[in-house]
Design an enzyme around this catalytic site. Sequence first.
Site, PDB file in Angstrom:
ATOM      1  N   LYS A  11      25.366   9.098  11.171  1.00 42.39           N
ATOM      2  CA  LYS A  11      24.300   8.228  11.676  1.00 42.39           C
ATOM      3  C   LYS A  11      23.276   9.007  12.523  1.00 42.39           C
ATOM      4  O   LYS A  11      23.511  10.162  12.894  1.00 42.39           O
ATOM      5  CB  LYS A  11      24.934   7.087  12.483  1.00 42.39           C
ATOM      6  CG  LYS A  11      25.841   6.172  11.634  1.00 42.39           C
ATOM      7  CD  LYS A  11      26.368   4.991  12.445  1.00 42.39           C
ATOM      8  CE  LYS A  11      27.259   4.083  11.615  1.00 42.39           C
ATOM      9  NZ  LYS A  11      27.712   2.886  12.368  1.00 42.39           N
ATOM     10  N   TYR A  51      23.741  -3.207   5.428  1.00 44.53           N
ATOM     11  CA  TYR A  51      24.492  -3.949   6.434  1.00 44.53           C
ATOM     12  C   TYR A  51      24.320  -5.464   6.280  1.00 44.53           C
ATOM     13  O   TYR A  51      24.471  -6.203   7.251  1.00 44.53           O
ATOM     14  CB  TYR A  51      24.090  -3.490   7.837  1.00 44.53           C
ATOM     15  CG  TYR A  51      24.801  -2.227   8.284  1.00 44.53           C
ATOM     16  CD1 TYR A  51      26.193  -2.166   8.348  1.00 44.53           C
ATOM     17  CD2 TYR A  51      24.095  -1.093   8.677  1.00 44.53           C
ATOM     18  CE1 TYR A  51      26.855  -1.026   8.759  1.00 44.53           C
ATOM     19  CE2 TYR A  51      24.757   0.068   9.106  1.00 44.53           C
ATOM     20  CZ  TYR A  51      26.142   0.085   9.144  1.00 44.53           C
ATOM     21  OH  TYR A  51      26.801   1.216   9.569  1.00 44.53           O
ATOM     22  N   ASN A 114      27.577   4.972  17.023  1.00 47.67           N
ATOM     23  CA  ASN A 114      28.941   5.484  16.907  1.00 47.67           C
ATOM     24  C   ASN A 114      29.121   6.547  15.821  1.00 47.67           C
ATOM     25  O   ASN A 114      30.190   6.681  15.234  1.00 47.67           O
ATOM     26  CB  ASN A 114      29.937   4.324  16.770  1.00 47.67           C
ATOM     27  CG  ASN A 114      29.661   3.471  15.544  1.00 47.67           C
ATOM     28  OD1 ASN A 114      28.780   3.773  14.761  1.00 47.67           O
ATOM     29  ND2 ASN A 114      30.441   2.414  15.374  1.00 47.67           N
ATOM     30  N   HIS A 117      29.687   6.079   9.645  1.00 46.77           N
ATOM     31  CA  HIS A 117      30.110   4.894   8.895  1.00 46.77           C
ATOM     32  C   HIS A 117      31.111   5.328   7.842  1.00 46.77           C
ATOM     33  O   HIS A 117      30.953   6.393   7.250  1.00 46.77           O
ATOM     34  CB  HIS A 117      28.923   4.230   8.176  1.00 46.77           C
ATOM     35  CG  HIS A 117      29.373   3.326   7.059  1.00 46.77           C
ATOM     36  ND1 HIS A 117      29.819   2.043   7.274  1.00 46.77           N
ATOM     37  CD2 HIS A 117      29.526   3.545   5.723  1.00 46.77           C
ATOM     38  CE1 HIS A 117      30.202   1.513   6.119  1.00 46.77           C
ATOM     39  NE2 HIS A 117      30.037   2.407   5.165  1.00 46.77           N
ATOM     40  N   GLU A 128      28.666   0.706  -2.140  1.00 50.69           N
ATOM     41  CA  GLU A 128      27.873   1.524  -1.212  1.00 50.69           C
ATOM     42  C   GLU A 128      27.472   2.860  -1.848  1.00 50.69           C
ATOM     43  O   GLU A 128      26.332   3.318  -1.678  1.00 50.69           O
ATOM     44  CB  GLU A 128      28.671   1.751   0.073  1.00 50.69           C
ATOM     45  CG  GLU A 128      28.838   0.466   0.879  1.00 50.69           C
ATOM     46  CD  GLU A 128      29.763   0.583   2.082  1.00 50.69           C
ATOM     47  OE1 GLU A 128      29.923  -0.424   2.793  1.00 50.69           O
ATOM     48  OE2 GLU A 128      30.321   1.673   2.330  1.00 50.69           O
TER      49      GLU A 128
HETATM   50  P1  ATP Z   1      30.782   0.919   9.984  1.00 50.81           P
HETATM   51  O1  ATP Z   1      30.648  -0.310   9.094  1.00 50.81           O
HETATM   52  O2  ATP Z   1      29.456   1.428  10.471  1.00 50.81           O
HETATM   53  O3  ATP Z   1      31.656   1.948   9.380  1.00 50.81           O
HETATM   54  P2  ATP Z   1      32.831  -0.423  11.457  1.00 50.81           P
HETATM   55  O4  ATP Z   1      33.327  -0.873  10.124  1.00 50.81           O
HETATM   56  O5  ATP Z   1      33.786   0.298  12.354  1.00 50.81           O
HETATM   57  O6  ATP Z   1      31.563   0.496  11.316  1.00 50.81           O
HETATM   58  P3  ATP Z   1      31.545  -2.996  11.710  1.00 50.81           P
HETATM   59  O7  ATP Z   1      32.209  -4.137  12.369  1.00 50.81           O
HETATM   60  O8  ATP Z   1      31.447  -2.971  10.215  1.00 50.81           O
HETATM   61  O9  ATP Z   1      32.257  -1.652  12.254  1.00 50.81           O
HETATM   62  O10 ATP Z   1      30.090  -2.864  12.345  1.00 50.81           O
HETATM   63  C1  ATP Z   1      29.097  -2.100  11.684  1.00 50.81           C
HETATM   64  C2  ATP Z   1      28.304  -1.333  12.698  1.00 50.81           C
HETATM   65  O11 ATP Z   1      27.560  -2.225  13.505  1.00 50.81           O
HETATM   66  C3  ATP Z   1      29.134  -0.511  13.691  1.00 50.81           C
HETATM   67  O12 ATP Z   1      29.520   0.739  13.211  1.00 50.81           O
HETATM   68  C4  ATP Z   1      28.165  -0.379  14.838  1.00 50.81           C
HETATM   69  O13 ATP Z   1      27.214   0.665  14.587  1.00 50.81           O
HETATM   70  C5  ATP Z   1      27.449  -1.715  14.824  1.00 50.81           C
HETATM   71  N1  ATP Z   1      28.100  -2.649  15.760  1.00 50.81           N
HETATM   72  C6  ATP Z   1      29.290  -3.287  15.585  1.00 50.81           C
HETATM   73  N2  ATP Z   1      29.589  -4.064  16.640  1.00 50.81           N
HETATM   74  C7  ATP Z   1      28.560  -3.915  17.512  1.00 50.81           C
HETATM   75  C8  ATP Z   1      28.261  -4.460  18.800  1.00 50.81           C
HETATM   76  N3  ATP Z   1      29.081  -5.331  19.384  1.00 50.81           N
HETATM   77  N4  ATP Z   1      27.099  -4.069  19.387  1.00 50.81           N
HETATM   78  C9  ATP Z   1      26.252  -3.213  18.779  1.00 50.81           C
HETATM   79  N5  ATP Z   1      26.466  -2.670  17.562  1.00 50.81           N
HETATM   80  C10 ATP Z   1      27.602  -3.005  16.939  1.00 50.81           C
HETATM   81 MG    MG Z   2      32.106  -1.778   8.616  1.00 51.90          MG
END
Ligand code: ATP
Ligand code: MG
Length: 140
Positions: A11, A51, A114, A117, A128
């Site tokens: 990211k 997303y 974070n 992904h 994806e």
């Molecule tokens: P990713 O899909 O990016 O691999 P993930 O599966 O661990 O991450 P998801 O729940 O799918 O987490 O959320 C997608 C992304 O949205 C997260 O990686 C993060 O960048 C963002 N995100 C998730 N929760 C929050 C939050 N509470 N506040 C801000 N951003 C968030």
């Molecule tokens: Mg996810």
Amino acid sequence: MAIERTFSILKPDATERNLTGAINALIEKAGLRIVAQKRIRMTREQAETFYGVHKARPFFGELVDFMTSGPVVVQVLEGEGAVLKYRDVMGATDPSKAADGTIRKLHAKSIGENSVHGSDAAETAAIEIAQFFSGNEIVG
Ligand code: ATP
Ligand code: MG
């Protein structure tokens, strides 16, 4: 366990801090092979599509703004149980909850920024991967 593929994104917070190589080293050390990789700037449309499942979440706008704020590196990773293995290597979404030695524990700035992904299932991985790569760009 079968050889499978997963989709990964390094990211904007990672590319901004020049962490591409450090993260790729953790990926390869875990036994995952980078079989496709390119650095792109995501359009808003691409990020909103990618997303789409989070459209109703309060952080959706912030997430799209972040993912389009700088370059990202999109990747296809291959290996035994690649989807779950990469989720393990990434660590929990919230870096304060991520296990020691994981990418997010080592490098993520916050729950939003974070660093990486990874697909959450084989079916989503296929969707994806197809959003960002054509078949001849993936060399296993
Ligand atoms: P990713 O899909 O990016 O691999 P993930 O599966 O661990 O991450 P998801 O729940 O799918 O987490 O959320 C997608 C992304 O949205 C997260 O990686 C993060 O960048 C963002 N995100 C998730 N929760 C929050 C939050 N509470 N506040 C801000 N951003 C968030
Ligand atoms: Mg996810």
